[in-house]
Design a protein around this motif. Structure first.
Motif, PDB file in Angstrom:
ATOM      1  N   TYR A   1       0.817  -1.216   0.000  1.00  0.00           N
ATOM      2  CA  TYR A   1       0.000   0.000   0.000  1.00  0.00           C
ATOM      3  C   TYR A   1       0.850   1.265   0.000  1.00  0.00           C
ATOM      4  O   TYR A   1       0.349   2.353   0.217  1.00  0.00           O
ATOM      5  N   GLY A   2       2.159   1.128  -0.229  1.00  0.00           N
ATOM      6  CA  GLY A   2       3.040   2.258  -0.465  1.00  0.00           C
ATOM      7  C   GLY A   2       3.148   3.253   0.671  1.00  0.00           C
ATOM      8  O   GLY A   2       3.006   2.905   1.838  1.00  0.00           O
ATOM      9  N   LEU A   3       3.396   4.509   0.306  1.00  0.00           N
ATOM     10  CA  LEU A   3       3.592   5.571   1.288  1.00  0.00           C
ATOM     11  C   LEU A   3       2.280   6.083   1.856  1.00  0.00           C
ATOM     12  O   LEU A   3       2.272   6.891   2.761  1.00  0.00           O
ATOM     13  N   VAL A   4       1.165   5.599   1.296  1.00  0.00           N
ATOM     14  CA  VAL A   4      -0.132   6.066   1.762  1.00  0.00           C
ATOM     15  C   VAL A   4      -0.657   5.204   2.902  1.00  0.00           C
ATOM     16  O   VAL A   4      -1.261   5.686   3.840  1.00  0.00           O
ATOM     17  N   GLY A   5      -0.399   3.893   2.847  1.00  0.00           N
ATOM     18  CA  GLY A   5      -0.977   2.994   3.836  1.00  0.00           C
ATOM     19  C   GLY A   5      -2.446   2.798   3.538  1.00  0.00           C
ATOM     20  O   GLY A   5      -2.905   3.028   2.432  1.00  0.00           O
ATOM     21  N   ARG A   6      -3.194   2.366   4.525  1.00  0.00           N
ATOM     22  CA  ARG A   6      -4.630   2.137   4.368  1.00  0.00           C
ATOM     23  C   ARG A   6      -5.332   2.549   5.635  1.00  0.00           C
ATOM     24  O   ARG A   6      -4.767   2.454   6.710  1.00  0.00           O
ATOM     25  N   PRO A   7      -6.612   2.900   5.518  1.00  0.00           N
ATOM     26  CA  PRO A   7      -7.329   3.256   6.738  1.00  0.00           C
ATOM     27  C   PRO A   7      -7.545   2.070   7.675  1.00  0.00           C
ATOM     28  O   PRO A   7      -7.786   2.230   8.843  1.00  0.00           O
ATOM     29  N   ALA A   8      -7.434   0.836   7.149  1.00  0.00           N
ATOM     30  CA  ALA A   8      -7.735  -0.340   7.963  1.00  0.00           C
ATOM     31  C   ALA A   8      -6.555  -0.781   8.823  1.00  0.00           C
ATOM     32  O   ALA A   8      -6.345  -1.964   9.022  1.00  0.00           O
ATOM     33  N   GLY A   9      -5.766   0.139   9.301  1.00  0.00           N
ATOM     34  CA  GLY A   9      -4.712  -0.210  10.247  1.00  0.00           C
ATOM     35  C   GLY A   9      -3.371  -0.527   9.638  1.00  0.00           C
ATOM     36  O   GLY A   9      -2.517  -1.118  10.306  1.00  0.00           O
ATOM     37  N   VAL A  10      -3.125  -0.180   8.380  1.00  0.00           N
ATOM     38  CA  VAL A  10      -1.825  -0.406   7.758  1.00  0.00           C
ATOM     39  C   VAL A  10      -1.087   0.923   7.696  1.00  0.00           C
ATOM     40  O   VAL A  10      -1.469   1.812   6.945  1.00  0.00           O
ATOM     41  N   PRO A  11      -0.036   1.082   8.499  1.00  0.00           N
ATOM     42  CA  PRO A  11       0.712   2.349   8.457  1.00  0.00           C
ATOM     43  C   PRO A  11       1.405   2.547   7.111  1.00  0.00           C
ATOM     44  O   PRO A  11       1.709   1.577   6.411  1.00  0.00           O
ATOM     45  N   ALA A  12       1.650   3.781   6.763  1.00  0.00           N
ATOM     46  CA  ALA A  12       2.368   4.095   5.531  1.00  0.00           C
ATOM     47  C   ALA A  12       3.737   3.437   5.553  1.00  0.00           C
ATOM     48  O   ALA A  12       4.386   3.349   6.584  1.00  0.00           O
ATOM     49  N   GLY A  13       4.176   2.948   4.405  1.00  0.00           N
ATOM     50  CA  GLY A  13       5.501   2.356   4.280  1.00  0.00           C
ATOM     51  C   GLY A  13       5.637   0.976   4.895  1.00  0.00           C
ATOM     52  O   GLY A  13       6.747   0.535   5.171  1.00  0.00           O
ATOM     53  N   SER A  14       4.527   0.261   5.076  1.00  0.00           N
ATOM     54  CA  SER A  14       4.577  -1.054   5.733  1.00  0.00           C
ATOM     55  C   SER A  14       4.950  -2.182   4.785  1.00  0.00           C
ATOM     56  O   SER A  14       4.482  -2.247   3.653  1.00  0.00           O
ATOM     57  N   VAL A  15       5.769  -3.093   5.289  1.00  0.00           N
ATOM     58  CA  VAL A  15       5.989  -4.381   4.646  1.00  0.00           C
ATOM     59  C   VAL A  15       4.744  -5.208   4.955  1.00  0.00           C
ATOM     60  O   VAL A  15       4.205  -5.149   6.062  1.00  0.00           O
ATOM     61  N   LEU A  16       4.260  -5.971   3.969  1.00  0.00           N
ATOM     62  CA  LEU A  16       3.041  -6.754   4.157  1.00  0.00           C
ATOM     63  C   LEU A  16       3.303  -8.234   3.905  1.00  0.00           C
ATOM     64  O   LEU A  16       4.080  -8.589   3.026  1.00  0.00           O
ATOM     65  N   VAL A  17       2.635  -9.081   4.678  1.00  0.00           N
ATOM     66  CA  VAL A  17       2.732 -10.531   4.526  1.00  0.00           C
ATOM     67  C   VAL A  17       1.354 -11.036   4.102  1.00  0.00           C
ATOM     68  O   VAL A  17       0.348 -10.695   4.731  1.00  0.00           O
ATOM     69  N   PHE A  18       1.307 -11.827   3.030  1.00  0.00           N
ATOM     70  CA  PHE A  18       0.045 -12.385   2.547  1.00  0.00           C
ATOM     71  C   PHE A  18       0.154 -13.892   2.377  1.00  0.00           C
ATOM     72  O   PHE A  18       1.216 -14.410   2.034  1.00  0.00           O
ATOM     73  N   GLU A  19      -0.966 -14.554   2.607  1.00  0.00           N
ATOM     74  CA  GLU A  19      -1.108 -15.942   2.193  1.00  0.00           C
ATOM     75  C   GLU A  19      -2.276 -15.956   1.221  1.00  0.00           C
ATOM     76  O   GLU A  19      -3.385 -15.526   1.565  1.00  0.00           O
ATOM     77  N   VAL A  20      -2.006 -16.408  -0.001  1.00  0.00           N
ATOM     78  CA  VAL A  20      -2.971 -16.312  -1.092  1.00  0.00           C
ATOM     79  C   VAL A  20      -3.316 -17.718  -1.588  1.00  0.00           C
ATOM     80  O   VAL A  20      -2.431 -18.531  -1.833  1.00  0.00           O
ATOM     81  N   ARG A  21      -4.600 -17.995  -1.719  1.00  0.00           N
ATOM     82  CA  ARG A  21      -5.081 -19.255  -2.284  1.00  0.00           C
ATOM     83  C   ARG A  21      -5.761 -18.952  -3.604  1.00  0.00           C
ATOM     84  O   ARG A  21      -6.704 -18.145  -3.655  1.00  0.00           O
ATOM     85  N   LEU A  22      -5.280 -19.578  -4.674  1.00  0.00           N
ATOM     86  CA  LEU A  22      -5.874 -19.378  -5.997  1.00  0.00           C
ATOM     87  C   LEU A  22      -7.056 -20.325  -6.156  1.00  0.00           C
ATOM     88  O   LEU A  22      -6.921 -21.542  -6.054  1.00  0.00           O
ATOM     89  N   LEU A  23      -8.240 -19.752  -6.361  1.00  0.00           N
ATOM     90  CA  LEU A  23      -9.453 -20.555  -6.503  1.00  0.00           C
ATOM     91  C   LEU A  23      -9.674 -21.023  -7.927  1.00  0.00           C
ATOM     92  O   LEU A  23     -10.014 -22.174  -8.169  1.00  0.00           O
ATOM     93  N   ARG A  24      -9.516 -20.100  -8.892  1.00  0.00           N
ATOM     94  CA  ARG A  24      -9.762 -20.480 -10.278  1.00  0.00           C
ATOM     95  C   ARG A  24      -9.042 -19.531 -11.231  1.00  0.00           C
ATOM     96  O   ARG A  24      -8.711 -18.400 -10.893  1.00  0.00           O
ATOM     97  N   VAL A  25      -8.846 -20.043 -12.449  1.00  0.00           N
ATOM     98  CA  VAL A  25      -8.229 -19.288 -13.526  1.00  0.00           C
ATOM     99  C   VAL A  25      -9.148 -19.390 -14.720  1.00  0.00           C
ATOM    100  O   VAL A  25      -9.614 -20.479 -15.062  1.00  0.00           O
ATOM    101  N   VAL A  26      -9.433 -18.243 -15.360  1.00  0.00           N
ATOM    102  CA  VAL A  26     -10.237 -18.240 -16.584  1.00  0.00           C
ATOM    103  C   VAL A  26      -9.370 -17.673 -17.688  1.00  0.00           C
ATOM    104  O   VAL A  26      -8.896 -16.537 -17.591  1.00  0.00           O
ATOM    105  N   ARG A  27      -9.147 -18.447 -18.720  1.00  0.00           N
ATOM    106  CA  ARG A  27      -8.280 -17.990 -19.840  1.00  0.00           C
ATOM    107  C   ARG A  27      -8.956 -16.900 -20.648  1.00  0.00           C
ATOM    108  O   ARG A  27     -10.137 -16.877 -20.799  1.00  0.00           O
TER     109      ARG A  27
END
Length: 198
Positions: free
Chosen positions: A172-198
């Motif tokens: 979210y860059g230098l702006v951050g997010r209103p949902a509790g992410v400070p500006a300039g934050s490193v973020l950790v995600f776990e992503v599950r891919l449900l489907r792919v459509v060509r």
């Protein structure tokens, strides 16, 4: 010192504008009142001359980006930077579970579920969410929900789960997010891919 040029408007003009635009709805009346108040304030401070002096806006401090390989991560996140691969953009990736089927790539429509944490283990976002938002759908390479998600999902197959560490410029860059992410934050995600459509 910064100089801001202001145009003087007679207070009577502001009052006439307010009287001419009053609508029956209370919201409209409040908006007109706010405009009149701003015009009156501008006249009060700026009509003694051509310009008003103000203190300059503080400059944004250019802080160095955090090194995502050496910052500390909450143990429950399972982040081990040395065992993760890095993209050319500096995103760290680790496949938790391999998927099956078509591989996601640029121009393909995908649907993902994900959870996002700050490095200290604070959960700040998840899809599906408790407030009813479902999986996130986007076209790889076109406006992903988080800037780095194009790189995160590329090469994944449906059912696959991938852990990712995003530097601030791919989160979210230098702006951050209103949902509790400070500006300039490193973020950790776990992503599950449900489907792919060509």
């Amino acid at each position: 010192m910064m100089v801001v040029a202001m145009r003087c408007i007679p207070q009577s003009a502001g009052a006439e504008a307010a009287g001419a635009t009053v609508a029956p709805a209370r919201a409209a009346i409040r908006r007109v009142g706010a405009v009149v108040a701003m015009v009156a304030a501008a006249n009060a401070v700026g009509c003694g001359g051509d310009a008003v002096e103000h203190d300059p806006v503080p400059a944004m401090v250019d802080e160095p980006a955090p090194d995502i390989r050496t910052i500390g991560y909450a143990p429950e996140l399972g982040i081990k930077p040395d065992s993760m691969s890095a993209t050319p953009e500096g995103i760290l990736l680790q496949d938790v579970r391999a998927g099956r089927g078509a591989e996601a790539g640029p121009g393909m429509s995908v649907a993902v579920e994900y959870r996002g944490w700050l490095p200290d283990g604070t959960l700040f976002e998840q899809r599906p969410s408790p407030d009813g938002f479902g999986a996130s759908e986007f076209v790889v390479g076109e406006n992903p929900p988080v800037a780095g998600f194009d790189d995160v999902v590329t090469g994944m197959r449906p059912g696959g789960v991938r852990r990712a560490v995003l530097p601030p410029e791919h989160g979210y860059g230098l702006v951050g997010r209103p949902a509790g992410v400070p500006a300039g934050s490193v973020l950790v995600f776990e992503v599950r891919l449900l489907r792919v459509v060509r």
